[in-house]
Design an enzyme around this catalytic site. Structure first.
Site, PDB file in Angstrom:
ATOM      1  N   PHE A 122       0.850  -1.191   0.000  1.00 14.86           N
ATOM      2  CA  PHE A 122       0.000   0.000   0.000  1.00 14.86           C
ATOM      3  C   PHE A 122       0.882   1.236   0.000  1.00 14.86           C
ATOM      4  O   PHE A 122       1.805   1.341   0.823  1.00 14.86           O
ATOM      5  CB  PHE A 122      -0.883  -0.036   1.259  1.00 14.86           C
ATOM      6  CG  PHE A 122      -1.813   1.134   1.398  1.00 14.86           C
ATOM      7  CD1 PHE A 122      -2.819   1.359   0.467  1.00 14.86           C
ATOM      8  CD2 PHE A 122      -1.698   2.002   2.467  1.00 14.86           C
ATOM      9  CE1 PHE A 122      -3.685   2.429   0.601  1.00 14.86           C
ATOM     10  CE2 PHE A 122      -2.566   3.072   2.620  1.00 14.86           C
ATOM     11  CZ  PHE A 122      -3.559   3.287   1.677  1.00 14.86           C
ATOM     12  N   GLY A 130       3.761  12.378   5.897  1.00 13.03           N
ATOM     13  CA  GLY A 130       3.799  11.202   6.778  1.00 13.03           C
ATOM     14  C   GLY A 130       2.549  11.222   7.634  1.00 13.03           C
ATOM     15  O   GLY A 130       1.484  10.771   7.213  1.00 13.03           O
ATOM     16  N   ARG A 267      19.381 -18.474  34.633  1.00 12.60           N
ATOM     17  CA  ARG A 267      20.493 -17.612  35.046  1.00 12.60           C
ATOM     18  C   ARG A 267      20.609 -17.594  36.581  1.00 12.60           C
ATOM     19  O   ARG A 267      19.637 -17.255  37.274  1.00 12.60           O
ATOM     20  CB  ARG A 267      20.243 -16.195  34.516  1.00 12.60           C
ATOM     21  CG  ARG A 267      21.194 -15.141  35.019  1.00 12.60           C
ATOM     22  CD  ARG A 267      22.527 -15.215  34.325  1.00 12.60           C
ATOM     23  NE  ARG A 267      23.361 -14.069  34.647  1.00 12.60           N
ATOM     24  CZ  ARG A 267      24.677 -14.055  34.494  1.00 12.60           C
ATOM     25  NH1 ARG A 267      25.309 -15.130  34.045  1.00 12.60           N
ATOM     26  NH2 ARG A 267      25.370 -12.972  34.786  1.00 12.60           N
ATOM     27  N   GLN A 278      12.574 -10.892  43.933  1.00 10.31           N
ATOM     28  CA  GLN A 278      11.303 -10.184  43.753  1.00 10.31           C
ATOM     29  C   GLN A 278      11.404  -9.099  42.672  1.00 10.31           C
ATOM     30  O   GLN A 278      10.433  -8.834  41.947  1.00 10.31           O
ATOM     31  CB  GLN A 278      10.867  -9.562  45.079  1.00 10.31           C
ATOM     32  CG  GLN A 278       9.392  -9.266  45.128  1.00 10.31           C
ATOM     33  CD  GLN A 278       8.949  -8.748  46.471  1.00 10.31           C
ATOM     34  OE1 GLN A 278       9.590  -7.864  47.066  1.00 10.31           O
ATOM     35  NE2 GLN A 278       7.883  -9.300  46.995  1.00 10.31           N
ATOM     36  N   GLU A 363       2.178   2.920  10.328  1.00  8.44           N
ATOM     37  CA  GLU A 363       0.712   2.996  10.207  1.00  8.44           C
ATOM     38  C   GLU A 363       0.096   4.014  11.162  1.00  8.44           C
ATOM     39  O   GLU A 363      -0.925   3.760  11.793  1.00  8.44           O
ATOM     40  CB  GLU A 363       0.090   1.609  10.347  1.00  8.44           C
ATOM     41  CG  GLU A 363       0.262   0.837   9.053  1.00  8.44           C
ATOM     42  CD  GLU A 363      -0.606  -0.397   8.944  1.00  8.44           C
ATOM     43  OE1 GLU A 363      -0.060  -1.434   8.546  1.00  8.44           O
ATOM     44  OE2 GLU A 363      -1.795  -0.325   9.245  1.00  8.44           O
ATOM     45  N   THR A 365       1.787   7.225  13.701  1.00  7.74           N
ATOM     46  CA  THR A 365       2.541   7.233  14.973  1.00  7.74           C
ATOM     47  C   THR A 365       1.565   7.146  16.146  1.00  7.74           C
ATOM     48  O   THR A 365       0.374   7.465  16.001  1.00  7.74           O
ATOM     49  CB  THR A 365       3.342   8.544  15.133  1.00  7.74           C
ATOM     50  OG1 THR A 365       2.401   9.631  15.209  1.00  7.74           O
ATOM     51  CG2 THR A 365       4.319   8.774  13.985  1.00  7.74           C
TER      52      THR A 365
HETATM   53  N1  COS Z   1     -12.666   7.221   7.666  1.00 13.16           N
HETATM   54  C1  COS Z   1     -13.222   7.927   6.665  1.00 13.16           C
HETATM   55  N2  COS Z   1     -12.907   9.222   6.409  1.00 13.16           N
HETATM   56  C2  COS Z   1     -11.996   9.781   7.197  1.00 13.16           C
HETATM   57  C3  COS Z   1     -11.373   9.115   8.266  1.00 13.16           C
HETATM   58  C4  COS Z   1     -11.747   7.777   8.488  1.00 13.16           C
HETATM   59  N3  COS Z   1     -11.188   7.063   9.462  1.00 13.16           N
HETATM   60  N4  COS Z   1     -10.505   9.955   8.874  1.00 13.16           N
HETATM   61  C5  COS Z   1     -10.592  11.125   8.211  1.00 13.16           C
HETATM   62  N5  COS Z   1     -11.481  11.020   7.205  1.00 13.16           N
HETATM   63  C6  COS Z   1     -11.892  12.063   6.270  1.00 13.16           C
HETATM   64  C7  COS Z   1     -12.493  13.216   7.037  1.00 13.16           C
HETATM   65  O1  COS Z   1     -13.885  13.028   7.251  1.00 13.16           O
HETATM   66  C8  COS Z   1     -12.223  14.354   6.078  1.00 13.16           C
HETATM   67  O2  COS Z   1     -13.159  14.336   5.023  1.00 13.16           O
HETATM   68  P1  COS Z   1     -13.889  15.677   4.529  1.00 13.16           P
HETATM   69  O3  COS Z   1     -12.778  16.600   4.125  1.00 13.16           O
HETATM   70  O4  COS Z   1     -14.723  15.224   3.402  1.00 13.16           O
HETATM   71  O5  COS Z   1     -14.631  16.175   5.712  1.00 13.16           O
HETATM   72  C9  COS Z   1     -10.887  14.010   5.481  1.00 13.16           C
HETATM   73  O6  COS Z   1     -10.762  12.601   5.627  1.00 13.16           O
HETATM   74  C10 COS Z   1      -9.741  14.709   6.177  1.00 13.16           C
HETATM   75  O7  COS Z   1      -9.848  14.389   7.552  1.00 13.16           O
HETATM   76  P2  COS Z   1      -9.141  15.257   8.690  1.00 13.16           P
HETATM   77  O8  COS Z   1      -9.510  16.702   8.495  1.00 13.16           O
HETATM   78  O9  COS Z   1      -9.410  14.634  10.007  1.00 13.16           O
HETATM   79  O10 COS Z   1      -7.647  15.043   8.262  1.00 13.16           O
HETATM   80  P3  COS Z   1      -6.320  15.739   8.729  1.00 13.16           P
HETATM   81  O11 COS Z   1      -5.739  16.452   7.590  1.00 13.16           O
HETATM   82  O12 COS Z   1      -6.486  16.436  10.033  1.00 13.16           O
HETATM   83  O13 COS Z   1      -5.408  14.451   8.940  1.00 13.16           O
HETATM   84  C11 COS Z   1      -5.192  12.161   9.499  1.00 13.16           C
HETATM   85  C12 COS Z   1      -5.640  13.544   9.921  1.00 13.16           C
HETATM   86  C13 COS Z   1      -6.439  11.306   9.490  1.00 13.16           C
HETATM   87  C14 COS Z   1      -4.519  12.100   8.173  1.00 13.16           C
HETATM   88  C15 COS Z   1      -4.217  11.726  10.569  1.00 13.16           C
HETATM   89  O14 COS Z   1      -4.937  11.647  11.770  1.00 13.16           O
HETATM   90  C16 COS Z   1      -3.603  10.381  10.314  1.00 13.16           C
HETATM   91  O15 COS Z   1      -4.197   9.342  10.530  1.00 13.16           O
HETATM   92  N6  COS Z   1      -2.311  10.410   9.963  1.00 13.16           N
HETATM   93  C17 COS Z   1      -1.488   9.240   9.867  1.00 13.16           C
HETATM   94  C18 COS Z   1      -1.590   8.656   8.536  1.00 13.16           C
HETATM   95  C19 COS Z   1      -0.928   7.326   8.573  1.00 13.16           C
HETATM   96  O16 COS Z   1      -1.353   6.438   9.274  1.00 13.16           O
HETATM   97  N7  COS Z   1       0.131   7.198   7.791  1.00 13.16           N
HETATM   98  C20 COS Z   1       0.865   6.004   7.751  1.00 13.16           C
HETATM   99  C21 COS Z   1       0.492   5.228   6.586  1.00 13.16           C
HETATM  100  S1  COS Z   1       1.309   3.727   6.670  1.00 13.16           S
HETATM  101  S2  COS Z   1       0.384   2.804   5.339  1.00 13.16           S
END
Ligand code: COS
Length: 385
Positions: A122, A130, A267, A278, A363, A365
């Site tokens: 993915f 990030g 050990r 303990q 996935e 932090t």
């Molecule tokens: N399911 C469905 N939609 C979601 C969602 C979820 N779990 N979380 C957020 N969304 C949607 C929101 O509803 C919003 O949609 P609208 O703009 O239509 O209202 C949009 O996505 C943006 O959401 P939000 O404003 O909360 O996003 P931010 O820019 O504040 O970012 C995220 C927050 C969710 C990106 C952050 O909390 C996050 O999870 N970051 C880590 C990402 C990650 O895990 N990266 C590692 C990948 S390894 S494969």
């Protein structure tokens, strides 16, 4: 503890344990040292049917869900999370197709992964996106019935090794996350190449690379879901997959605990086995209690998610943050119990401590997980007013 597993679930868990002990245990240190991808073990997991535990039967799977997937990951992680994450990443690559794919896309991609003949990955993260996943810059410009993909994805697990990649890119740059779309790519497509294999602190046998797209031409059939759904697809995918990271943590903590008990009984210091002190007993007691609490949380969340697929962000993040913090603590304490020996590569807990750190990072932090949970609590409270 009896978690009331069905006979089938007990069999899945036992089979995963057997493969982990017979195939991964003898080679885990060597794979780590040589940074060698565990392809053979993944093939065995495919042959035995474990690769398809969460995939519907009509696509060649066993027909289970996140719960069964978590059981397999936990057992693999008890021995080696580099093997476990290479396996688990198939789920991260496939869930977008399971959730949003057309029948044709499902028929094309799911059976091959279910049988262990293909590997999935993915691609969301980028050099400048990030935690702020909404800040991606990779573009997929539409040109008639085709899309032209340009950009870079970074730190992609199974990069270079996987055959199938779900990638998130902007089809409408002006709309930010709402202008993102998801695409299915295959290794070997023109304009799609890989960066060098990253040198990591832990999970060294797993592959982590960049993905480069240079005028990579995609057809309409490569689009997953609808244009503009990409960010939502990515977020729903993470909602599904975060408990799988928690399962890696539970397995790793269990492995570290078992190694610690064994060592503390063998050990001798001051004329007695160190387990009779303990100070050591209390450390082991906390390690065991926290590991069991993490397992109970994962099992409860995974079961819930399999029956109630809506509004799962909060519990999914809980099932990632708590077990992974526990794993880091348990692995660190395991090294402490081993003392000087624990710091040496000859003993397994050194690798476990190195491996554990990534669980708090990838996935999302653990700080991001707390944001997701905090935000959900606030929303739930507001809804009740
Ligand atoms: N399911 C469905 N939609 C979601 C969602 C979820 N779990 N979380 C957020 N969304 C949607 C929101 O509803 C919003 O949609 P609208 O703009 O239509 O209202 C949009 O996505 C943006 O959401 P939000 O404003 O909360 O996003 P931010 O820019 O504040 O970012 C995220 C927050 C969710 C990106 C952050 O909390 C996050 O999870 N970051 C880590 C990402 C990650 O895990 N990266 C590692 C990948 S390894 S494969």
């Amino acid at each position: 503890m009896d978690y009331f597993l069905t006979e089938e679930q007990k069999e899945i868990k036992a089979l995963a344990r057997r493969i982990a002990e017979e195939k991964a245990l003898p080679v885990r240190a060597e794979l780590d040292e040589k940074e060698e991808f565990p392809r053979e073990i993944l093939e065995i997991l495919g042959e035995t049917g474990l690769s398809g535990v969460y995939i519907e039967e009509k696509y060649g799977g066993f027909g289970g869900g996140i719960f069964e997937l978590c059981l397999v990951i936990e057992e693999l992680s008890r021995i080696c999370i580099a093997v476990a994450v290479s396996f688990a990443c198939n789920g991260l690559g496939l869930y977008p197709i399971i959730l949003f794919g057309t029948e044709e896309q499902k028929q094309k991609y799911l059976p091959m992964v279910a049988k262990g003949k293909k590997i999935a990955a993915f691609g969301l993260t980028e050099p400048n996106a990030g935690s702020d996943a909404g800040g991606i810059q990779t573009t997929a410009k539409r040109n008639g019935n085709r899309y032209i993909l340009n950009g870079t994805k970074q730190w992609i697990t199974n990069g270079g090794e996987a055959d199938i990649y779900v990638v998130i890119a902007l089809t409408n740059k002006d709309r930010g996350p709402r202008g993102a779309s998801a695409f299915i790519l295959e290794k070997g497509m023109e304009g799609f190449t890989f960066g060098k294999k990253e040198k990591k602190m832990g999970i060294r046998a797993s592959s982590t690379t960049s993905l480069f797209f240079e005028d990579c031409e995609l057809q309409k059939e490569n689009l997953l879901g609808k244009e503009g759904q990409g960010f939502m697809i990515a977020m729903k995918n993470l909602d599904k997959s975060r408990p799988a990271i928690g399962s890696q943590a539970v397995g790793l903590a269990q492995g570290a605990l078992e190694e610690s008990i064994k060592y503390a009984r063998e050990r001798h210091q001051f004329g007695k086995p160190i387990i009779s002190f303990q100070a050591i007993q209390h450390m082991l007691a906390d390690m065991a209690t926290q590991t069991e609490a993490a397992r109970a949380l994962i099992y409860a969340v995974a079961r819930y998610m399999d029956t109630n697929p809506k509004d799962i962000s909060k519990i999914s993040s809980m099932a990632k943050v708590f077990p992974t913090d526990v794993a880091m603590k348990v692995a660190t304490d395991a090294v402490q119990i081993f003392g000087g020996y624990g710091y040496m590569r000859e003993y397994p807990v050194e690798k476990m401590m190195r491996d554990a750190k990534i669980l708090q990072i990838y996935e999302g932090t653990n700080q991001i997980q707390r944001n997701v949970i905090g935000l959900a609590l606030n929303k739930e409270y507001a809804r009740k007013q």
